[in-house]
Design a protein around this motif. Structure first.
Motif, mmCIF file in Angstrom:
data_model
loop_
_atom_site.group_PDB
_atom_site.id
_atom_site.type_symbol
_atom_site.label_atom_id
_atom_site.label_comp_id
_atom_site.label_asym_id
_atom_site.label_seq_id
_atom_site.Cartn_x
_atom_site.Cartn_y
_atom_site.Cartn_z
ATOM 1 N N VAL A 333 50.880 32.712 3.119
ATOM 2 C CA VAL A 333 51.129 33.264 4.454
ATOM 3 C C VAL A 333 51.108 32.187 5.526
ATOM 4 N N PHE A 334 50.257 31.190 5.367
ATOM 5 C CA PHE A 334 50.068 30.222 6.441
ATOM 6 C C PHE A 334 50.939 28.976 6.321
ATOM 7 N N LEU A 335 51.791 28.915 5.305
ATOM 8 C CA LEU A 335 52.704 27.772 5.191
ATOM 9 C C LEU A 335 53.545 27.578 6.458
ATOM 10 N N PRO A 336 54.140 28.624 7.044
ATOM 11 C CA PRO A 336 54.944 28.406 8.255
ATOM 12 C C PRO A 336 54.143 27.849 9.432
ATOM 13 N N MET A 337 52.845 28.153 9.477
ATOM 14 C CA MET A 337 52.034 27.655 10.591
ATOM 15 C C MET A 337 51.711 26.176 10.453
ATOM 16 N N LEU A 338 51.813 25.643 9.218
ATOM 17 C CA LEU A 338 51.601 24.214 9.024
ATOM 18 C C LEU A 338 52.834 23.395 9.372
ATOM 19 N N LYS A 339 53.989 23.998 9.232
ATOM 20 C CA LYS A 339 55.229 23.227 9.379
ATOM 21 C C LYS A 339 55.477 22.679 10.782
ATOM 22 N N PRO A 340 55.051 23.347 11.861
ATOM 23 C CA PRO A 340 55.263 22.729 13.174
ATOM 24 C C PRO A 340 54.589 21.367 13.324
ATOM 25 N N MET A 341 53.441 21.175 12.669
ATOM 26 C CA MET A 341 52.773 19.871 12.774
ATOM 27 C C MET A 341 53.246 18.918 11.679
ATOM 28 N N GLN A 374 51.297 9.679 7.412
ATOM 29 C CA GLN A 374 51.363 10.420 8.668
ATOM 30 C C GLN A 374 50.943 11.881 8.452
ATOM 31 N N PHE A 375 51.414 12.457 7.354
ATOM 32 C CA PHE A 375 51.054 13.839 7.020
ATOM 33 C C PHE A 375 49.563 13.970 6.742
ATOM 34 N N MET A 376 48.994 12.973 6.064
ATOM 35 C CA MET A 376 47.556 13.018 5.783
ATOM 36 C C MET A 376 46.773 13.150 7.074
ATOM 37 N N HIS A 377 47.106 12.319 8.043
ATOM 38 C CA HIS A 377 46.383 12.348 9.313
ATOM 39 C C HIS A 377 46.632 13.657 10.061
ATOM 40 N N ALA A 378 47.848 14.185 9.929
ATOM 41 C CA ALA A 378 48.147 15.464 10.579
ATOM 42 C C ALA A 378 47.290 16.572 9.979
ATOM 43 N N TRP A 380 44.413 16.278 8.407
ATOM 44 C CA TRP A 380 42.999 16.063 8.680
ATOM 45 C C TRP A 380 42.634 16.274 10.154
ATOM 46 N N GLY A 381 43.645 16.481 10.976
ATOM 47 C CA GLY A 381 43.368 16.575 12.407
ATOM 48 C C GLY A 381 43.531 17.943 13.020
ATOM 49 N N VAL A 382 43.915 18.957 12.216
ATOM 50 C CA VAL A 382 44.262 20.247 12.814
ATOM 51 C C VAL A 382 43.532 21.391 12.120
ATOM 52 N N GLY A 383 42.830 22.224 12.897
ATOM 53 C CA GLY A 383 42.271 23.479 12.423
ATOM 54 C C GLY A 383 41.424 23.325 11.175
ATOM 55 N N GLN A 384 41.491 24.339 10.298
ATOM 56 C CA GLN A 384 40.670 24.309 9.099
ATOM 57 C C GLN A 384 41.180 23.321 8.061
ATOM 58 N N MET A 385 42.423 22.835 8.226
ATOM 59 C CA MET A 385 42.911 21.778 7.345
ATOM 60 C C MET A 385 42.097 20.495 7.528
ATOM 61 N N SER A 386 41.435 20.372 8.659
ATOM 62 C CA SER A 386 40.654 19.166 8.914
ATOM 63 C C SER A 386 39.468 19.034 7.959
ATOM 64 N N PHE A 387 39.109 20.138 7.254
ATOM 65 C CA PHE A 387 38.001 20.079 6.305
ATOM 66 C C PHE A 387 38.432 19.568 4.936
ATOM 67 N N VAL A 388 39.739 19.454 4.696
ATOM 68 C CA VAL A 388 40.229 19.012 3.392
ATOM 69 C C VAL A 388 39.745 17.583 3.122
ATOM 70 N N LYS A 389 39.147 17.379 1.948
ATOM 71 C CA LYS A 389 38.608 16.061 1.610
ATOM 72 C C LYS A 389 39.626 15.176 0.902
ATOM 73 N N HIS A 390 40.412 15.764 -0.003
ATOM 74 C CA HIS A 390 41.315 14.966 -0.841
ATOM 75 C C HIS A 390 42.712 15.575 -0.807
#
Length: 607
Positions: A333-341, A374-378, A380-390
């Motif tokens: 469901v949340f794939l489209p919300m990731l694509k803007p960044m 660039q994607f890695m930093h994006a 790690w910098g936004v919302g709950q994706m920022s908690f991803v470790k690897h």
């Protein structure tokens, strides 16, 4: 979905267990085992009891509601990808040009009116029975104690409704709630969550914070409670979008919080910002116990319920569990919300044995050098994706992200230690591996390029390589190589650790002709033949800044850490079932498992 039990009987192959079973350990153990099966089913326990308190409950316990992908899809009423398409269309909505374009937009605009929750007058079905403050008794509810070392019974599927101090923002979260006594609950809203931010507002204002906890009702409420909505957006908007009908809310009896009118149970009260109490330990979804820590306390003012309520609960611990299927829906469901960044993102996957926030696989269209970084930093910098470790990124020609064996081969043929990024950022509240709570190492792998040119210079069979390993450290006990046909085979060893692994790191130079990737785990409670659980162990246990070495080859220390490693936090233990409980359930024919099943999923400590 108004009668969830009847719906699950018809659509979900509901398994009904009439045997009187204890809410302490027995019922959770049955649910824990069931959801690990390939053909797992929802469970209804019709006769829950509490032996320690001498209670026979008058309401059943419903577990594993999200028992598999098909039930999850049926709960949504559509494939989660179809929900994602609707969100994607909404995000790309532009002002129409011309009469025809306006007419085509009308159906979408008409449906949007159903997104917003509707506040009803009067009381709802959830308020047919009302227990006021004098009659409040949380022991009326069959609250479960899942693990032997848990600090007490915990509500595990509570929909926690809160609002900001000014009442302008509402939030629905799903947090564990420890029962302290007959009228108090521990509120485990983690420091990064919206409810915790609201709590800070009430604390600064010196006011008590209203909270209402709902249990049961439409399972989609439960899913919405764990959905990573953007800050400030009420999760029940998502309910309206999926159902195409408004969530119908009624006001709580003793506070101003609105809750769905058709939930089974509502626990209302206030949190005093001046009062904190030790919460935990609790065997959590990481598969480890989270440790004791002070959290706010809710004083319960009122409990309301339907005339025939059903108590919904879930069990967490080592994967796979019900959150596998809830997480799958969230991911789609949340794939489209990731694509803007990250506009060139094609797809992503968060494997359940990576405990979701510990490992993400992503497929992208690479347009220039450094695009994956660039994607890695994006991320790690936004919302709950920022908690991803690897995070591991592959190109558009990679296999599908759920084709794990083919994908692993693809990644290992492109793994280049010069394209591994190690940095630092925030980590989940529950992460135990970092030296400092909330902040830890991050690891990103760019596997978007072409195959690397060189593989292992001088391959050795396992027995030969183990002999060489033992020359370095006699505490190395077992060795197994995976994916030896790739350019970067993975060599896994088990150790009986008596000193920090880092003391051996300088000695492994002599193995550089034979190894590309070395993974080290403890002998205790790890099966070197089980890659699924090895991945779970390693991504839980490593802090990339401390535990990953890139020269002369990649070394990953997935062992438990302690004083010998310079780690001064308390390292938590695994969640393990209680053997006596498993034996009793087997004798009652409630479960049917063998030693292979027990070992495969780490139900008991290894001997």
């Amino acid at each position: 979905m108004k009668d969830v039990v009847a719906w699950l009987k018809e659509h979900g192959n509901l398994k009904i267990i009439d045997e009187p079973l204890d809410v302490e350990l027995e019922i959770p153990h049955v649910a824990y085992i069931e959801v690990k099966k390939d053909d797992s089913r929802p469970l209804l326990f019709t006769n829950p009891i509490n032996k320690a308190k001498g209670i026979t409950y008058d309401m059943p316990v419903l577990m594993n509601i999200f028992a598999n992908k098909q039930i999850t899809q049926d709960i949504f009423g559509k494939h989660p990808d179809d929900v994602a398409k609707g969100i994607d269309a909404l995000l790309k909505l532009k002002p129409p040009k011309g009469v025809v374009a306006k007419l085509k937009m009308l159906p979408m605009l008409f449906n949007l009116k159903n997104i917003f929750p509707k506040r009803l007058k009067g009381q709802g079905a959830c308020q047919e029975i009302i227990y006021n403050k004098e009659k409040v008794d949380l022991d009326r509810l069959p609250i479960l104690k899942t693990w032997e070392e848990d600090g007490g019974p915990f509500i595990t599927m509570g929909q926690v409704y809160t609002q900001s101090l000014d009442g302008q923002m509402q939030n629905l979260g799903m947090y564990r709630l420890q029962q302290y006594d007959k009228n108090r609950l521990g509120m485990h809203w983690q420091i990064h969550k919206d409810a915790s931010h609201f709590f800070d507002q009430y604390q600064r204002a010196g006011k008590k914070m209203p909270v209402s906890v709902a249990i049961g009702g439409d399972p989609l409420y439960i899913w919405c409670g764990q959905a990573p909505m953007p800050h400030g957006m009420f999760e029940l908007l998502l309910y309206g979008f999926v159902r195409n009908e408004n969530a119908r809310l009624v006001k709580s009896i003793t506070n101003d919080i609105y809750i769905p009118e058709d939930v089974d149970i509502v626990i209302e009260g206030f949190v005093d910002p001046e009062k904190m109490e030790i919460e935990g330990p609790f065997g959590d979804h990481t598969g480890y116990y989270t440790l004791k820590e002070p959290f706010p306390v809710m004083d319960v003012e009122t409990i309301t319920m339907k005339s025939n309520p059903v108590y919904a609960a879930t069990v967490v611990g080592k994967p796979p569990l019900e959150d596998k299927y809830m997480g799958w829906a969230t991911e789609r469901v949340f794939l489209p919300m990731l694509k803007p960044m990250a506009p060139d993102l094609i797809d992503y996957n968060m494997p359940e044995n990576g405990v979701f926030h510990n490992l993400i696989l992503a497929k992208m269209k690479t347009l220039y050098k450094g695009h994956a970084q660039q994607f890695m930093h994006a991320f790690w910098g936004v919302g709950q994706m920022s908690f991803v470790k690897h995070a591991i990124f592959v190109g558009e020609n990679a296999p599908e992200l759920e084709e794990f064996e083919a994908l692993t081969e693809h990644i290992l043929n492109r793994l280049d230690k010069n394209k591994v990024l190690i940095t630092q950022g925030i980590v989940d509240h529950l992460d135990h591996s970092s030296p400092e709570q909330f902040v830890g190492g991050k690891l990103g792998v760019d596997a978007t390029g072409s195959e690397v040119a060189e593989g292992v210079a001088i391959p050795l069979v396992d027995s030969e390589l183990l002999a060489k390993m033992k020359e370095i450290d006699s505490n190395i006990l077992e060795l197994k190589q995976y994916m030896t046909h790739t350019k970067n085979p993975i060599c896994v060893i088990t150790v009986e650790k008596t000193a920090s692994i880092s003391e051996d790191w300088d000695k492994v130079d002599s193995l550089k002709d034979h190894i590309k990737v070395l993974v080290i785990v403890d002998k205790a409670n790890n099966d070197i033949q089980d890659p699924y659980m090895l991945i779970w162990r390693v991504v839980n246990n490593i802090d990339a800044q401390r535990d990953v070495k890139l020269s002369p080859f990649i070394v990953i220390d997935g062992t438990n850490k302690g004083i010998i490693d310079g780690y001064d936090r308390e390292w938590p233990g695994d969640t393990h079932c209680t053997k006596e409980v498993l034996d009793r359930l087997q004798s009652l024919d409630v479960i049917d498992i063998d030693e292979t099943f027990i070992r495969k999923f780490g139900l008991l400590p290894f001997e």
